[in-house]
Enzyme design. Structure first.
Site, mmCIF file in Angstrom:
data_model
loop_
_atom_site.group_PDB
_atom_site.id
_atom_site.type_symbol
_atom_site.label_atom_id
_atom_site.label_comp_id
_atom_site.label_asym_id
_atom_site.label_seq_id
_atom_site.Cartn_x
_atom_site.Cartn_y
_atom_site.Cartn_z
ATOM 1 C CG HIS A 125 -0.806 -16.468 3.380
ATOM 2 N ND1 HIS A 125 -1.177 -16.381 4.694
ATOM 3 C CD2 HIS A 125 -0.140 -15.324 3.095
ATOM 4 C CE1 HIS A 125 -0.757 -15.217 5.184
ATOM 5 N NE2 HIS A 125 -0.130 -14.557 4.238
ATOM 6 C CD GLN A 205 -2.039 -11.343 -2.433
ATOM 7 O OE1 GLN A 205 -2.125 -10.437 -3.275
ATOM 8 N NE2 GLN A 205 -1.509 -11.155 -1.249
ATOM 9 C CE LYS A 228 -3.732 -9.795 1.949
ATOM 10 N NZ LYS A 228 -2.308 -9.553 2.193
ATOM 11 C CB CYS A 368 2.788 -15.530 5.280
ATOM 12 S SG CYS A 368 2.912 -14.115 6.347
HETATM 13 C C1 LIG Z 1 -2.879 -15.614 -0.265
HETATM 14 C C2 LIG Z 1 -3.128 -14.983 1.063
HETATM 15 N N1 LIG Z 1 -3.947 -15.575 1.941
HETATM 16 C C3 LIG Z 1 -4.213 -15.038 3.135
HETATM 17 C C4 LIG Z 1 -3.668 -13.843 3.524
HETATM 18 C C5 LIG Z 1 -3.982 -13.319 4.886
HETATM 19 O O1 LIG Z 1 -4.677 -12.137 4.850
HETATM 20 P P1 LIG Z 1 -4.901 -11.278 6.166
HETATM 21 O O2 LIG Z 1 -3.552 -11.072 6.767
HETATM 22 O O3 LIG Z 1 -5.524 -10.026 5.692
HETATM 23 O O4 LIG Z 1 -5.794 -12.064 7.064
HETATM 24 C C6 LIG Z 1 -2.815 -13.181 2.650
HETATM 25 C C7 LIG Z 1 -2.211 -11.895 3.044
HETATM 26 O O5 LIG Z 1 -1.026 -11.703 3.069
HETATM 27 C C8 LIG Z 1 -2.535 -13.768 1.399
HETATM 28 O O6 LIG Z 1 -1.706 -13.174 0.537
#
Ligand SMILES: Cc1ncc(COP(=O)(O)O)c(C=O)c1O
Lengths: 410, 135
Positions: A125, A205, A228, A368
């Site tokens: 991500h 996740q 989440k 993302c």
């Molecule tokens: C695999 C992964 N890492 C990091 C994030 C980032 O999370 P947050 O936006 O809550 O900081 C996400 C969220 O979409 C994600 O799916």
């Protein structure tokens, strides 16, 4: 195909107020759990109770309600630590996975020097890529990426090749938010440690879908987001091994994180407060604790089992629709409950818009993970991601709606 | 069976423009060439405009993306041909939405407005005398 139905979803869904309303005059079918989960009334009530009954700052007042607030806030740390089998001192509250990973890039980055290497994977991500990439630019570090195999898993032979004694940090996503792949983090931890590197897991996740035991995974750091996993936005967690956190410099400076301050000099508070500068997200921490209580009540093992059944069902249903291409491992056991797919000839955003009209919330886009999209040769995908409150009936409706989209774009 | 609500957003003329977009391709002899992305959907539009006098004498585009962004570009390129550049600078977001004739929500609005953004940014570059190459 029938599934065993390990959970009483009907009863569970009654706890989620959002499912009582309609969207486009249809029941809400929420399949965007990868983006954020829905919240049970228990979480909403816990936060309301704080605002209604004992709203005050923590670690400051000696009056009754401040003591209640401080207790609730510390209890939230304790519950979170217990949930991932960590110690109290090892759990730092942040605003989310993104902040947790930035904290690491910033603090660990201080100790790195030119020529050091950081290993990530091709399925990260942006939040587990951009902080390290920018650090690498500032400090002249080398970034390496573990390749993905044809069946959408990490190429472990390649991992063994690029994780070397030059590697200082290996940071890998536990469950891919696009492919759903569950990565072999235990094996990667051992590989990193053998080479003297630190091992970081992006658990954004995995935390809501798999039972997590940080000691068993033997990771040095584990990052996740409250929103989440049934909790509110604005709260996240960074787990770190105690001896590592003790030797790390703080990330943010200010109130609460200090022990003693003089005009020229300060000393730091003990763990975990050393990493929590300023008034924290008290309400959200209380909400997160309620979410953890809820998940524990349902039981993470049962959640994992049920979601695996649901994913198997969804994979089968989707692969039976002509023109639908699913990205990710084919066996539900190798993957989390995230399914990225495309419908031939229809842009993912157009698919999402048509599904929305049917009351179905999915995500369309690059999730993302732009470099991964390039690798898959697409600009985006549709993504359906399930939680334990979803049902096979909802997956049937998803299939019907996809067929409808195909009809519109015929 | 297609419900009323769907018909509203994917009206036949939108789908027609999407399937058979007008003015696609590249202009060899262009005055303005500008590309914009919509990172949300991964929509891409590259616009080529030939300016003669103060008029847009020809326009072509290369693009890929969702039906809304591509149909909007096809329609907008039809609309701007032979118009004065000063007029093009004044095209409003509302005009583009009206031209589409469908209800676009706040998220899809970015798709619908991508061609207008591409056009107007391209014109600004051209007016500054910047090299009108791909950005
Ligand atoms: C695999 C992964 N890492 C990091 C994030 C980032 O999370 P947050 O936006 O809550 O900081 C996400 C969220 O979409 C994600 O799916």
């Amino acid at each position: 195909m029938l599934i065993k139905q390990t959970l009483d979803t009907k009863k569970i869904r009654e706890d989620f107020p959002i499912f009582k309303q309609l969207t486009h005059n249809k029941p809400l079918i929420y399949l965007d759990n990868g983006a954020t989960s829905q919240k049970p009334v228990q979480v909403i009530d816990a936060m309301n109770r704080f605002y209604n009954e004992y709203n005050s700052n923590v670690h400051r007042g000696v009056y009754k309600i401040s003591e209640l607030a401080t207790h609730a806030y510390e209890e939230a740390h304790r519950k979170t630590a217990d949930f991932i089998k960590a110690e109290f001192e090892e759990v730092i509250f942040t605003k989310g996975t993104t902040e947790s990973l930035n904290l690491l890039a910033y603090t660990l980055g201080r100790t790195l020097k030119q020529g050091d290497e950081i290993v990530l994977s091709q399925m990260e991500h942006h939040s587990n890529l951009v902080p390290w990439q920018q650090l690498a630019k500032q400090k002249g570090l080398a970034l390496k990426f573990i390749r993905i195999t044809k069946d959408y898993k990490l190429d472990m032979a390649h991992a063994r090749e690029i994780i070397t004694p030059k590697t200082k940090i290996v940071s890998i996503v536990h469950v891919s938010n696009v492919l759903g792949t569950i990565n072999p983090v235990k094996e990667l931890a051992a590989l990193a440690h053998k080479n003297g590197a630190l091992f970081v897991i992006d658990g954004a996740q995995s935390i809501q879908h798999l039972p997590i035991n940080v000691k068993e995974l033997d990771c040095d750091f584990f990052a996740f987001s409250g929103h989440k996993m049934l909790g509110p936005t604005g709260i996240g967690v960074l787990y770190g091994k105690r001896h590592l956190l003790e030797h790390m410099e703080p990330f943010l400076y200010g109130g609460d994180m200090i022990s003693e301050v003089q005009f020229e000099h300060s000393t730091w508070n003990e763990l975990p407060w050393k990493f929590e500068a300023g008034t924290p997200n008290i309400t959200e921490a209380i909400g997160l604790a309620a979410a953890i209580d809820y998940l524990k009540e349902i039981n993470m093992e049962h959640i994992k089992e049920y979601e695996e059944e649901l994913t198997t069902y969804a994979l089968e249903t989707l692969s039976n629709i002509k023109g639908v291409r699913v990205y990710g491992p084919t066996e539900a056991g190798d993957r989390g409950s995230v399914i990225a797919f495309n419908v031939e000839g229809i842009h993912p955003h157009d698919v999402s818009t048509i599904l929305d009209r049917e009351g179905i919330a999915v995500r369309g886009g690059h999730h993302c993970a732009m470099p991964l999209m390039n690798l898959l040769g697409v600009t985006g995908t549709v993504r359906a991601s399930f939680s334990f409150y979803n049902t096979t009936e909802e997956i049937d409706k998803l299939a019907q709606a996809i067929k409808k989209a195909q009809e519109v774009f015929k | 069976m297609i419900t009323m609500e769907e018909e509203e957003i994917y009206k036949e003329n939108i789908l027609d423009h999407y399937r058979n977009p007008h003015n696609t391709g590249e202009l060899q002899d262009y005055s303005i060439r500008h590309r914009e992305l919509n990172p949300l959907c991964g929509d891409q539009i590259e616009l080529f405009v030939k300016v003669e006098g103060c008029r847009c004498s020809d326009v072509k585009f290369c693009g890929k993306g969702c039906a809304i962004s591509q149909a909007a570009t096809s329609m907008l390129t039809d609309k701007i041909k032979n118009k004065n550049i000063d007029e093009l600078k004044k095209i409003t977001q509302e005009e583009v939405v009206n031209m589409l004739g469908i209800p676009v929500g706040i998220v899809r609005l970015k798709c619908a407005l991508l061609p207008l953004k591409t056009l107007q940014k391209g014109i600004i570059k051209w007016e500054k005398g910047e090299l009108c190459q791909t950005n």
